[in-house]
Design an enzyme around this catalytic site. Structure first.
Site, short mmCIF file in Angstrom:
data_model
loop_
_atom_site.label_atom_id
_atom_site.label_comp_id
_atom_site.label_asym_id
_atom_site.label_seq_id
_atom_site.Cartn_x
_atom_site.Cartn_y
_atom_site.Cartn_z
N HIS A 1 1.03 -2.13 2.85
CA HIS A 1 0.03 -1.80 1.83
C HIS A 1 -1.24 -2.65 1.93
O HIS A 1 -2.04 -2.67 1.00
CB HIS A 1 0.63 -1.93 0.43
CG HIS A 1 1.67 -0.90 0.13
ND1 HIS A 1 3.00 -1.07 0.41
CD2 HIS A 1 1.55 0.34 -0.40
CE1 HIS A 1 3.67 0.01 0.04
NE2 HIS A 1 2.81 0.89 -0.45
N HIS B 1 4.25 5.03 5.87
CA HIS B 1 5.63 4.82 5.45
C HIS B 1 6.08 5.94 4.50
O HIS B 1 5.28 6.72 4.01
CB HIS B 1 5.81 3.45 4.80
CG HIS B 1 4.92 3.22 3.63
ND1 HIS B 1 3.59 2.85 3.75
CD2 HIS B 1 5.15 3.32 2.29
CE1 HIS B 1 3.06 2.73 2.54
NE2 HIS B 1 3.99 3.02 1.64
N HIS C 1 9.40 4.08 -3.15
CA HIS C 1 9.76 4.20 -1.74
C HIS C 1 11.28 4.13 -1.62
O HIS C 1 11.89 3.21 -2.16
CB HIS C 1 9.18 3.03 -0.93
CG HIS C 1 7.74 2.77 -1.21
ND1 HIS C 1 7.32 1.93 -2.21
CD2 HIS C 1 6.63 3.25 -0.61
CE1 HIS C 1 5.99 1.91 -2.22
NE2 HIS C 1 5.56 2.70 -1.27
N GLU D 1 13.18 2.71 -14.42
CA GLU D 1 11.87 2.71 -15.08
C GLU D 1 11.89 3.37 -16.45
O GLU D 1 11.17 2.95 -17.35
CB GLU D 1 10.83 3.40 -14.20
CG GLU D 1 10.53 2.64 -12.93
CD GLU D 1 9.40 3.25 -12.13
OE1 GLU D 1 8.57 3.98 -12.71
OE2 GLU D 1 9.33 2.98 -10.91
N GLU E 1 -2.65 2.77 0.42
CA GLU E 1 -1.44 3.59 0.51
C GLU E 1 -1.63 4.52 1.71
O GLU E 1 -2.62 5.24 1.78
CB GLU E 1 -1.25 4.45 -0.75
CG GLU E 1 -0.98 3.68 -2.01
CD GLU E 1 0.44 3.14 -2.12
OE1 GLU E 1 1.20 3.24 -1.13
OE2 GLU E 1 0.78 2.61 -3.17
N GLU F 1 0.96 7.08 3.22
CA GLU F 1 2.33 7.52 2.98
C GLU F 1 2.55 8.97 3.40
O GLU F 1 1.64 9.79 3.32
CB GLU F 1 2.67 7.40 1.49
CG GLU F 1 2.60 5.97 0.98
CD GLU F 1 2.90 5.83 -0.50
OE1 GLU F 1 3.35 4.75 -0.88
OE2 GLU F 1 2.67 6.80 -1.26
#
Length: 194
Positions: free
Chosen positions: A44, A51, A88, A106, A135, A137
């Site tokens: 990052h 990723h 992730h 969360e 980011e 991704e």
């Protein structure tokens, strides 16, 4: 260098001190095929390392989507609004397993509150956040509908929650601009998924 300078340097956190530096993500190619695990902080920063990631869109039975405001202490996009849960998967973990884990951690949402979790889309994107990081991704989009709307958010992860009519958000994202929507969520919500 004076003793005072040394003391202040020692107390100033470095990037290596960040909790993300102790975690790893799965580096992937453009087809989301695993290449190796890499340090999460390295993935990052700078130009980033592509990723694997996911964003999960949680709905109620009336077509509303649950938006979650990222906690202010998040290194990237703190206080921005996201499509419920994003993170992730770790090595060997499926997108569905990672989603179940993050929903519980969360929001306190357990698997007995839904039974339709599924991957609906996948896309690649790259976005920089101020001077703090990036980011890059291949992001899976997962969707689920809550039968039980009970929530128990972790304030270290979530600063706020809001149910929004998804159809209105999808058709008129400009009406929600003041929320500062995370870039991966903006992409996910503009794409068609079932």
């Amino acid at each position: 260098m004076s003793t005072d300078d040394t003391a202040s340097d020692a107390s100033t956190p470095t990037p290596e001190d960040h909790e993300n530096a102790r975690q790893h993500v799965v580096a992937v190619n453009a087809d989301d095929e695993a290449q190796e695990t890499v340090n999460r902080l390295e993935a990052h920063t700078g130009d980033g390392i592509r990723h694997r990631a996911f964003t999960s869109l949680v709905f109620d039975g009336d077509g509303n989507i649950l938006l979650a405001q990222r906690a202010p202490d998040k290194r990237l996009w703190g206080t921005w609004w996201d499509g419920t849960v994003a993170s992730h998967p770790v090595e060997g973990q499926s997108q569905e397993e990672a989603t179940r884990q993050r929903l519980e951690e969360e929001l306190g949402v357990t698997p007995d509150q839904y039974d339709d979790l599924r991957v609906t889309d996948r896309f690649e994107y790259k976005r920089y956040f101020e001077n703090a990081g990036v980011e890059h991704e291949v992001c899976a989009v997962l969707k689920l509908t809550l039968d039980d709307l009970s929530l128990d958010p972790d304030e270290e992860e979530v600063a706020g929650l809001m149910w929004v009519p998804y159809e209105r958000l999808h058709e008129h994202p400009e009406w929600y601009r003041q929320l500062r929507l995370c870039p991966w969520f903006q992409i996910a919500m503009r794409r068609d998924f079932e």
